[in-house]
Write a protein that holds these residues in place. Structure first.
Motif, mmCIF file in Angstrom:
data_model
loop_
_atom_site.group_PDB
_atom_site.id
_atom_site.type_symbol
_atom_site.label_atom_id
_atom_site.label_comp_id
_atom_site.label_asym_id
_atom_site.label_seq_id
_atom_site.Cartn_x
_atom_site.Cartn_y
_atom_site.Cartn_z
ATOM 1 N N TYR A 35 0.829 -1.207 0.000
ATOM 2 C CA TYR A 35 0.000 0.000 0.000
ATOM 3 C C TYR A 35 0.865 1.260 0.000
ATOM 4 N N PRO A 437 -9.863 4.706 -5.339
ATOM 5 C CA PRO A 437 -9.504 3.375 -5.853
ATOM 6 C C PRO A 437 -8.701 3.424 -7.139
ATOM 7 N N LEU A 440 -5.119 3.969 -6.168
ATOM 8 C CA LEU A 440 -4.568 2.755 -5.576
ATOM 9 C C LEU A 440 -4.327 1.689 -6.645
ATOM 10 N N GLY A 441 -5.281 1.542 -7.561
ATOM 11 C CA GLY A 441 -5.136 0.542 -8.611
ATOM 12 C C GLY A 441 -3.938 0.831 -9.508
ATOM 13 N N LEU A 444 -0.672 0.090 -7.662
ATOM 14 C CA LEU A 444 -0.427 -1.342 -7.492
ATOM 15 C C LEU A 444 -0.058 -2.020 -8.803
ATOM 16 N N TYR A 445 -0.513 -1.457 -9.916
ATOM 17 C CA TYR A 445 -0.285 -2.125 -11.209
ATOM 18 C C TYR A 445 1.205 -2.364 -11.462
ATOM 19 N N ALA A 463 -4.385 -7.263 -3.442
ATOM 20 C CA ALA A 463 -4.821 -5.882 -3.667
ATOM 21 C C ALA A 463 -6.197 -5.636 -3.055
ATOM 22 N N HIS A 464 -7.110 -6.584 -3.227
ATOM 23 C CA HIS A 464 -8.445 -6.424 -2.645
ATOM 24 C C HIS A 464 -8.389 -6.387 -1.117
ATOM 25 N N GLU A 528 -15.387 -5.715 -5.966
ATOM 26 C CA GLU A 528 -14.380 -4.745 -6.361
ATOM 27 C C GLU A 528 -14.157 -4.736 -7.881
ATOM 28 N N LEU A 531 -9.932 -1.994 -8.887
ATOM 29 C CA LEU A 531 -8.647 -2.678 -8.751
ATOM 30 C C LEU A 531 -8.553 -3.860 -9.705
ATOM 31 N N SER A 532 -9.679 -4.537 -9.927
ATOM 32 C CA SER A 532 -9.673 -5.672 -10.858
ATOM 33 C C SER A 532 -9.369 -5.211 -12.280
#
Length: 586
Positions: A35, A437, A440-441, A444-445, A463-464, A528, A531-532
């Protein structure tokens, strides 16, 4: 709390207090790695390119992005105002009701809160469509001859976003009502004040902190919205987060893409920082600090509050005195009508979707020409839908396990230990709730890509779990506070080790709350979408992604079937969680 304060510390409890670092360690490692580090890396990448600030200069120099940023702020303010105007009377209506009426009103607010944003937005598309019930009602009443284009405009975007965020506003305000000092209200009535005067001059000022917290939470949430505006709005309603998802498709946009995300993140953090300045860190997770208490206890007002005090003296109180002179029936009627309207807006779309899922027609229409299980059969027999369903269940199960283990240990450290900076730690644990989100997504990618885990169940589940951990922390912390600590102290005094005390005393007491936390962590992951979109890749089938693709390209009753199944899942889960938590409190 007072009973535990008088009990002397014992060796076992002291050892457990000393182990707070071990309890927090999993959360520190997990959130620090998955995170915080990716967010810092996102900031670093935003400064790469032709110049240190070149990407930021482009963000503010290109009218497309600047106009979108201004538009996003304007829409967020409008949604916040709508939620405040209608959310406060709704919370007041729940507060004034009792018994079955209060339970039903509360359920009508809570249930939509846990239904996915995508499904609630889809419900509005059905409701406002050319063959939807509203257009048919208007034609039946003779108000129009042809179906109106109710979708794809700014008004629909505001309505859809306000409907999605309304439960957050109502629940935040309602939680603040429980902290109002009833003795003060009784004293005001005893002094001869009327109902309206008591409300506007005594009750309302005491609930302003919770109203402010609700406004800020709604505003921050609205800043990162893009699902509802994309589906309900037109080209002129694009919000800032939508540009981030669009730029993510271009390989040459690295640096500039991260700068877009950092701008959105910084604006969010500035708003949250202002909120913390006035409401304290606790406002994020519904804590009990109220700035008004400081004034009540005779604390000296700080310099920055002098202006607010002058505003209250010259504008606020005269306005409240004017409102306090209104007849009581005016207030009662407004609260009733506003509350009924909010409940209708939250529940009606879901009811329409459930009815359409049983339609016999091959297209979306309401009311259906006939009823059957045709579309349920289609859903079950479609291998792509079932593959997406089973993958989402797998991801949600792994995410729930991670969130429960990490979140429950952190909650134990927070509730069962006293240490300096506890509020700061709690804020860090729940902070994923305030990060948009899409930011954050994107952060994280790159991290998950370097690990080679894009399109894998563990990669998406981790991630979730970031967003599910705050839910687990809050629910388990509530469960721990209901466990009588004297029982743990008694077990320790008789020689039980900390682990034995936990497994034989604490765990049975928090088991219902733990089960509820696991369910909501599972549901959070199962729903979610954002993020997906970043982490599932192009080959991993997931239910939210399949829903998103179908809603964008075709509307058919199978989507209503999926929506209905999730609504049923939420109803069952909330019912079980409510019973479990009630048993825990008892």
């Amino acid at each position: 709390m007072s009973s535990t304060a008088t009990i002397p510390p014992v060796a076992g409890i002291s050892r457990r207090g000393a182990s707070v670092l071990w309890l927090l360690l999993p959360a520190v490692i997990f959130l620090g790695t998955l995170y915080l580090f990716p967010l810092l890396d996102l900031v670093r990448l935003s400064f790469t390119g032709n110049g240190l600030l070149a990407n930021y200069g482009r963000v503010f120099a290109v009218p497309l992005y600047w106009d979108s940023l201004v538009r996003t702020l304007g829409i967020a303010v409008a949604v916040m105002a709508l939620c405040a105007v209608f959310g406060y009377p709704t919370a007041l209506l729940i507060h004034r009701c009792s018994g079955t009426a209060r339970a039903m009103l509360t359920a009508a607010i809570i249930l939509p809160y846990f239904v996915a944003v995508l499904i609630r937005t889809y419900a509005w598309m059905v409701l406002l469509g050319r063959n939807g019930p509203i257009n048919k009602l208007l034609r039946m009443m003779g108000l129009t001859e042809e179906p109106l284009d109710l979708l794809f405009n700014r008004g629909t975007v505001l309505l859809g976003m306000a409907a999605v965020l309304m439960p957050l506003m109502v629940l935040t305000i309602y939680s603040g009502f429980s902290r109002v000092d009833g003795a003060v209200l009784r004293a005001a009535r005893g002094a001869g004040a009327g109902s309206m005067a008591v409300f506007w001059r005594v009750f309302f000022p005491q609930t302003l902190p919770s109203l402010g917290a609700g406004c800020l939470l709604v505003f921050v949430s609205a800043l990162g919205f893009f699902i509802t505006p994309t589906l309900l709005g037109g080209p002129g309603d694009q919000m800032f987060a939508m540009h981030i998802t669009q730029q993510a498709d271009f390989l040459g946009s690295e640096g500039f893409l991260q700068a877009l995300a950092v701008v959105l993140l910084v604006i969010t953090l500035i708003v949250v920082g202002i909120a913390m300045r006035f409401l304290g860190l606790e406002f994020i997770w519904g804590g009990s600090r109220a700035p008004a208490q400081a004034f009540a206890q005779g604390a000296e007002p700080k310099a920055g509050r002098a202006t607010l005090q002058a505003f209250a003296d010259h504008v606020g109180w005269p306005l409240l005195r004017l409102l306090g002179a209104l007849p009581q029936w005016v207030g009662t009627a407004f609260v009733t009508v506003a509350g009924a309207l909010v409940v209708t807006v939250l529940i009606a779309p879901l009811v329409v979707v459930i009815i359409i899922s049983f339609s016999r027609a091959s297209y979306l229409t309401f009311p259906p020409p006939g009823y059957s299980f045709r579309w349920y059969t289609t859903f079950v027999n479609d291998s792509k839908w079932m593959e997406a369903f089973t993958t989402s269940v797998s991801v949600a199960a792994v995410a729930a396990v991670i969130a429960v283990v990490v979140g429950a240990m952190a909650a134990m450290a927070i509730v069962r230990s006293d240490f300096k900076g506890k509020s700061l730690v709690m804020t860090a644990l729940v902070s994923p709730l305030i990060v948009p989100p899409v930011v954050l997504g994107l952060s994280l990618y790159g991290f998950v890509l370097r690990l080679g885990m894009i399109g894998t169940v563990p990669g998406v589940a981790m991630a979730h779990a970031i967003g599910a951990i705050p839910l687990v922390v809050m629910l388990v912390a509530a469960g721990l506070q209901s466990v009588d600590r004297r029982l743990e102290l008694a077990a320790s005094v008789h020689g039980a080790s900390p682990l034995r005390v936990f497994f034989h005393v604490t765990l049975p007491g928090i088991a219902p709350g733990l089960a509820a936390a696991a369910f909501f962590a599972f549901l959070h992951s199962f729903d979610e979408l954002v993020l997906s979109m970043f982490l599932a890749g192009s080959t991993m089938p997931m239910l939210p992604l399949r829903l998103w693709a179908d809603i964008n390209y075709q509307l058919n009753p199978v989507l209503a079937v999926v929506s209905t199944l999730e609504v049923i899942l939420v109803i069952v889960g909330v019912t079980l969680a409510r019973k479990s938590l009630a048993r825990s409190r008892a």
